[in-house]
Design an enzyme around this catalytic site. Structure first.
Site, PDB file in Angstrom:
ATOM      1  N   GLN A  99     -13.662 -12.101   2.223  1.00 52.60           N
ATOM      2  CA  GLN A  99     -14.319 -11.516   1.036  1.00 52.60           C
ATOM      3  C   GLN A  99     -13.353 -11.280  -0.119  1.00 52.60           C
ATOM      4  O   GLN A  99     -13.759 -11.109  -1.255  1.00 52.60           O
ATOM      5  CB  GLN A  99     -14.962 -10.169   1.409  1.00 52.60           C
ATOM      6  CG  GLN A  99     -16.129 -10.317   2.345  1.00 52.60           C
ATOM      7  CD  GLN A  99     -16.442  -9.013   3.068  1.00 52.60           C
ATOM      8  OE1 GLN A  99     -17.375  -8.307   2.737  1.00 52.60           O
ATOM      9  NE2 GLN A  99     -15.660  -8.685   4.086  1.00 52.60           N
TER      10      GLN A  99
ATOM     11  N   ARG B  93     -25.884 -11.456  17.588  1.00 52.06           N
ATOM     12  CA  ARG B  93     -24.550 -12.011  17.353  1.00 52.06           C
ATOM     13  C   ARG B  93     -23.923 -11.256  16.191  1.00 52.06           C
ATOM     14  O   ARG B  93     -24.637 -10.768  15.311  1.00 52.06           O
ATOM     15  CB  ARG B  93     -24.611 -13.500  16.989  1.00 52.06           C
ATOM     16  CG  ARG B  93     -25.021 -14.412  18.142  1.00 52.06           C
ATOM     17  CD  ARG B  93     -23.901 -14.520  19.183  1.00 52.06           C
ATOM     18  NE  ARG B  93     -24.222 -15.497  20.205  1.00 52.06           N
ATOM     19  CZ  ARG B  93     -24.906 -15.248  21.321  1.00 52.06           C
ATOM     20  NH1 ARG B  93     -25.377 -14.025  21.553  1.00 52.06           N
ATOM     21  NH2 ARG B  93     -25.126 -16.198  22.200  1.00 52.06           N
TER      22      ARG B  93
ATOM     23  N   THR C 194     -10.823  -3.616  -7.298  1.00 51.70           N
ATOM     24  CA  THR C 194     -11.067  -3.516  -5.858  1.00 51.70           C
ATOM     25  C   THR C 194     -12.419  -4.150  -5.548  1.00 51.70           C
ATOM     26  O   THR C 194     -13.364  -4.030  -6.328  1.00 51.70           O
ATOM     27  CB  THR C 194     -11.077  -2.064  -5.312  1.00 51.70           C
ATOM     28  OG1 THR C 194     -11.674  -2.071  -4.006  1.00 51.70           O
ATOM     29  CG2 THR C 194     -11.872  -1.093  -6.162  1.00 51.70           C
ATOM     30  N   ILE C 195     -12.462  -4.808  -4.401  1.00 52.01           N
ATOM     31  CA  ILE C 195     -13.747  -5.378  -3.973  1.00 52.01           C
ATOM     32  C   ILE C 195     -14.710  -4.259  -3.557  1.00 52.01           C
ATOM     33  O   ILE C 195     -15.894  -4.496  -3.409  1.00 52.01           O
ATOM     34  CB  ILE C 195     -13.578  -6.387  -2.815  1.00 52.01           C
ATOM     35  CG1 ILE C 195     -13.073  -5.706  -1.544  1.00 52.01           C
ATOM     36  CG2 ILE C 195     -12.688  -7.544  -3.224  1.00 52.01           C
ATOM     37  CD1 ILE C 195     -13.252  -6.553  -0.293  1.00 52.01           C
ATOM     38  N   ASP C 196     -14.186  -3.032  -3.359  1.00 48.03           N
ATOM     39  CA  ASP C 196     -15.044  -1.935  -2.883  1.00 48.03           C
ATOM     40  C   ASP C 196     -15.888  -1.317  -4.004  1.00 48.03           C
ATOM     41  O   ASP C 196     -16.875  -0.641  -3.722  1.00 48.03           O
ATOM     42  CB  ASP C 196     -14.193  -0.814  -2.261  1.00 48.03           C
ATOM     43  CG  ASP C 196     -13.321  -1.310  -1.129  1.00 48.03           C
ATOM     44  OD1 ASP C 196     -13.669  -2.346  -0.529  1.00 48.03           O
ATOM     45  OD2 ASP C 196     -12.292  -0.674  -0.838  1.00 48.03           O
TER      46      ASP C 196
ATOM     47  N   ARG D 121       0.830  -1.214   0.000  1.00 50.67           N
ATOM     48  CA  ARG D 121       0.000   0.000   0.000  1.00 50.67           C
ATOM     49  C   ARG D 121       0.865   1.265   0.000  1.00 50.67           C
ATOM     50  O   ARG D 121       0.536   2.240   0.650  1.00 50.67           O
ATOM     51  CB  ARG D 121      -0.911   0.000   1.230  1.00 50.67           C
ATOM     52  CG  ARG D 121      -2.057  -0.999   1.133  1.00 50.67           C
ATOM     53  CD  ARG D 121      -3.121  -0.663   2.146  1.00 50.67           C
ATOM     54  NE  ARG D 121      -4.213  -1.615   2.180  1.00 50.67           N
ATOM     55  CZ  ARG D 121      -5.244  -1.580   1.351  1.00 50.67           C
ATOM     56  NH1 ARG D 121      -5.302  -0.675   0.404  1.00 50.67           N
ATOM     57  NH2 ARG D 121      -6.211  -2.474   1.460  1.00 50.67           N
TER      58      ARG D 121
HETATM   59  O1  F6P Z   1      -9.841  -1.721  -0.387  1.00 44.85           O
HETATM   60  C1  F6P Z   1     -10.115  -3.061  -0.158  1.00 44.85           C
HETATM   61  C2  F6P Z   1     -10.283  -3.330   1.305  1.00 44.85           C
HETATM   62  O2  F6P Z   1     -10.540  -4.702   1.460  1.00 44.85           O
HETATM   63  C3  F6P Z   1     -11.337  -2.495   2.016  1.00 44.85           C
HETATM   64  O3  F6P Z   1     -12.640  -2.994   1.808  1.00 44.85           O
HETATM   65  C4  F6P Z   1     -10.871  -2.589   3.435  1.00 44.85           C
HETATM   66  O4  F6P Z   1     -11.308  -1.472   4.171  1.00 44.85           O
HETATM   67  C5  F6P Z   1      -9.375  -2.585   3.304  1.00 44.85           C
HETATM   68  O5  F6P Z   1      -9.090  -3.029   1.999  1.00 44.85           O
HETATM   69  C6  F6P Z   1      -8.655  -3.475   4.286  1.00 44.85           C
HETATM   70  O6  F6P Z   1      -7.289  -3.259   4.129  1.00 44.85           O
HETATM   71  P1  F6P Z   1      -6.146  -4.229   4.641  1.00 44.85           P
HETATM   72  O7  F6P Z   1      -6.172  -5.470   3.802  1.00 44.85           O
HETATM   73  O8  F6P Z   1      -4.908  -3.431   4.424  1.00 44.85           O
HETATM   74  O9  F6P Z   1      -6.467  -4.539   6.054  1.00 44.85           O
END
Ligand code: F6P
Length: 373
Positions: free
Chosen positions: A299, A291, A134-136, A74
Site C-alpha cells: 500500500q 481466506r 502518511t498513508i494513514d 522512525r
Molecule cells: O504510518 C504508516 C504505516 O504504514 C501504518 O499504516 C503502519 O501501521 C505502519 O506504518 C507500519 O510501519 P513499519 O513500516 O515501520 O512496519
C-alpha cells in the site's frame, strides 16, 4: 550570504514524498534563490550531519518516484538511540547542525510522530516547518495527507481483484489494510471497492453482528462476502479493555503511568495481526470458507497518484513562501483548495480519527454495508 534551507523525511515512507521534496526545493531555489540541503534518514541523519546538497538537477526526475530519495527513520528527537543504556535527548546537537549550515528553516516531511518531533525541535529554537505525509491520513489540522490517495487506490484495486475469486469459490475474503489506529484507508478503499463489511478502529465490532450480516447476504443469494478490516480494528470486548487501560493511564502518575503506557503498547502490538483469528471465527460462525489477504507495505509502494502529486506540489510550493515570510513552528496544512500554516503546538500529539458522522460512513450504512456494530 546565500539563503539556505534544510529538508528531511521522517517516519514510514509514503508516495508523494519526492514530489514534495521537489516542490519545496525548486520553489525555494527559483522563487527565492535559496540553496537546499537534504539530511539523510530523517532525524538520525540530522543529528549525524549526514547530508547532500540538492541542486536543481537532483530535484529533477523525482516527481513520479515512490519512497523518499533522502531515506527515512522512525527516530524520536528526545529519545535517540546512542548505543547507551538509555535513549538520549539530542535536540541541542541537531540545533547545532542547523546553525552550522546557517539554515533559515528546516522542513520536516512526516506523519503524526514527525509533528511531535518537529514541535520539540521548534521549542529549542530550530526554525521548523512540517508537511503532512502518511498513508494513514491521521494528521490533525489538515484535511488530507499526501500518500493517502495513492494507498487508497492500491487497496481499492486489490479489493476489486478479490471480488472475482471470492465469488467463484463462495468464500469470505478478509482483507487487512494499514492505517495504524485509524480507519481512513479501510473505509475509503472499502467503500470505493464495494466491500460488504468494513471494520475500523473507530467502531469496535461485534463478531456476531458481522457473521449475521454475512449470513443475511447468503440467505439473499450472495454466497461470498468481502470484509475490509483496518489493522487497528478491535472487537467490542477488546475495545473495553483498551479504554480501561487508557483511562487508568490518564489518571496515573510517575512509574505507574509508565507501566500502564507499556501495557497499552503491548496490548496494541498483540492486537495487530488478529485478522487471521477474525477470519477463522467468521468461518466457524457462518459455515463459509474464509481466506485472508494482508496488503501490508504494498500500500505504501510505487508512484504517487495525480491527486497526491498535486497535493504535495502545492503544499511544497506554499512552504517556500512561508519560509520567505519568516513563518516557523507550523504544519503546512491543506484546507480545501487553500493552504494554511497551522501552529504545531495546536496539532502535535493529536490524531485525526474518522468522525462517526463522516459522509463515507453514512453512505456505507445506507448501502447496507456492515460496520460491525
Ligand atoms: O504510518 C504508516 C504505516 O504504514 C501504518 O499504516 C503502519 O501501521 C505502519 O506504518 C507500519 O510501519 P513499519 O513500516 O515501520 O512496519
Amino acid at each position: 550570504m546565500a539563503r539556505r534551507i534544510g529538508i528531511l523525511t521522517s517516519g514510514g515512507d509514503s508516495p508523494g514524498l519526492n514530489a514534495a521534496i521537489r516542490a519545496v526545493g525548486k520553489s525555494a531555489q527559483r522563487a527565492y534563490g535559496m540553496e537546499v540541503v537534504g539530511f539523510l534518514d530523517g532525524y538520525v541523519g540530522l543529528m549525524q550531519n549526514r547530508f547532500v546538497h540538492l541542486g536543481s538537477d537532483d530535484l529533477s526526475g523525482i516527481l513520479t518516484r515512490g519512497g523518499t530519495i533522502l531515506g527515512t527513520s522512525r527516530a524520536k528527537v528526545t529519545r535517540m538511540d546512542m548505543g547507551e543504556e538509555k535513549p538520549k535527548d539530542m535536540r541541542s546537537l541537531m540545533k547545532e547542525v542547523v546553525e552550522q549550515h546557517e539554515l533559515e528553516a528546516l522542513v520536516c516531511l512526516g506523519g503524526d510522530g514527525t509533528m511531535r518531533n518537529s514541535l520539540k525541535l521548534y521549542e529549542v529554537g530550530v526554525p521548523v516547518l512540517a508537511l503532512p505525509k502518511t498513508i494513514d491520513n491521521d494528521v490533525a489540522g489538515t484535511d488530507v495527507t499526501f500518500g493517502f490517495d495513492t494507498a487508497m487506490g492500491i487497496a481499492t484495486e486489490a479489493i476489486d481483484r478479490l471480488h472475482s475469486t471470492a465469488h467463484s469459490h463462495h468464500r469470505i475474503m478478509v482483507v487487512e489494510l494499514m492505517g495504524h489506529t485509524v480507519g481512513w484507508l479501510a473505509l475509503g478503499a472499502g467503500v470505493a471497492a464495494g466491500a460488504d463489511v468494513i471494520l475500523i478502529p473507530e467502531i469496535p465490532y461485534d463478531i456476531e453482528a458481522v457473521a449475521s450480516s454475512i449470513a443475511a447476504r447468503r440467505a439473499a443469494g450472495s454466497s461470498f462476502s468481502i470484509v475490509a478490516v483496518a489493522e487497528g480494528a478491535v472487537s467490542t470486548e477488546d475495545a473495553a479493555v483498551r479504554a480501561d487501560l487508557v483511562s487508568r493511564r490518564e489518571a496515573a502518575t510517575g512509574k505507574e503511568r509508565k507501566a500502564l503506557k507499556r501495557r497499552l503498547e503491548e496490548f496494541d502490538r498483540e492486537h495487530v495481526g488478529g485478522t487471521s483469528a477474525l477470519a477463522s471465527e467468521l468461518s466457524g460462525l457462518t459455515g463459509l470458507e474464509s481466506r485472508v489477504t494482508i496488503l501490508g507495505h504494498v500500500q505504501r509502494g510505487g508512484t504517487p497518484s495525480p491527486a497526491d502529486r498535486l497535493l504535495a506540489t502545492r503544499l511544497g510550493a506554499a512552504t517556500a513562501d512561508y519560509i520567505n515570510e519568516g513563518i516557523h513552528g507550523v504544519l503546512v496544512a491543506a484546507r480545501g483548495e487553500t493552504t494554511e500554516p497551522v501552529p504545531l503546538k495546536e496539532i502535535a500529539g493529536k490524531v485525526k480519527s474518522v468522525p462517526l458522522d463522516h459522509p463515507w460512513l453514512m453512505a456505507a450504512r445506507h448501502l447496507g454495508v456492515s460496520l460491525g456494530d
